[in-house]
Design an enzyme around this catalytic site. Structure first.
Site, short mmCIF file in Angstrom:
data_model
loop_
_atom_site.label_atom_id
_atom_site.label_comp_id
_atom_site.label_asym_id
_atom_site.label_seq_id
_atom_site.Cartn_x
_atom_site.Cartn_y
_atom_site.Cartn_z
CB SER A 81 -7.32 -5.60 -13.66
OG SER A 81 -8.01 -6.43 -12.78
CE1 TYR A 82 -9.81 0.43 -8.01
CE2 TYR A 82 -7.44 0.67 -8.31
CZ TYR A 82 -8.63 1.13 -7.79
OH TYR A 82 -8.65 2.28 -7.04
#
Length: 238
Positions: free
Chosen positions: A82-83
């Site tokens: 994700s991030y």
């Protein structure tokens, strides 16, 4: 290289999360003979007491580079979730002699000069609004996917914390030019209507420089589908 040759997996975790969210993966990695290192970024998880408005993407890249340095890690299979794809890209750039390959799991894949909000324009107004309605710099967590078990929702909700908005606004600066190491993308196919990671899946699937995989899971397979994720990581790393 055989599937049994021991690897060091280093995880760049997602937003609002921390090393603790990879708890289910540790016994699986251990059973397979691998080492799983899951550091927590400054200001999150057990380091939540260190949160401040100045923390940005570079702070989290530095966190990971220091783990590599002080733990003397080498031949790393670097994982960005994700991030964490933003973080992992910066880490791979700045530790080119230590990282053997890079695996993105439902993650952002930035080019030089891009921030997470550049890659996720639709989220920009909401995230900036959320940070302003609080104390001006914290973004509260996104909801957990609907197929997350009630027990896991309880576990996650009790531990996820707000993110400093600068982490999403900081533009990644590549210091050594484009990445050339082997890269793989794992697309989680149980998508939300926003399908935030669809563009990266399409980009990597059509690019011969990438290995592309899919997993029948929602956004955090380390929580909802650990065995399937383990099998895939081991296959890619081998």
């Amino acid at each position: 290289m055989s599937a049994t040759s021991p690897k060091t997996f280093l995880v760049c975790h997602g937003a609002w999360s921390a090393g603790w969210a990879w708890k289910k993966m540790h016994p699986l990695m251990q059973a397979a003979g691998h080492r799983l290192v899951t550091p927590t970024y400054t200001g999150l998880g057990e380091r939540a007491h260190l949160a401040h408005p100045g923390i940005d993407l570079n702070s989290h890249i530095e966190d990971m580079l220091n783990v590599i340095k002080y733990e003397d890690l080498r031949d790393i299979v670097l994982v960005g979730h994700s991030y964490g794809g933003m973080v992992a890209t910066g880490v791979a750039d700045r530790a080119r002699d230590k990282v053997r390959q890079l695996i993105y799991i439902d993650a952002f894949v930035p080019q030089d000069g891009q921030s997470l909000l550049d890659l996720n324009e639709v989220a920009r107004p909401r995230m900036q609004e959320l940070s302003k309605t609080g104390d001006g710099w914290r973004v509260p967590p996104n909801p957990t996917p609907p197929d997350t078990s009630p027990a896991d929702v309880e576990w996650l909700t009790a531990r996820r914390v707000d993110m400093p908005i600068k982490c999403f606004e900081t533009r990644l600066k590549l210091q050594g030019g484009p990445l050339t190491l082997p890269r793989s993308y794992i697309y989680a196919t149980r998508i939300t209507p926003a399908d935030t990671f669809g563009p990266f899946a399409r980009m990597t699937k059509s690019d011969p420089a990438w290995n592309y995989y899919e997993i029948d899971a929602s956004h955090s397979p380390n929580v909802t589908a650990p065995e399937a994720l383990m099998a895939l990581l081991q296959k890619i790393a081998a």
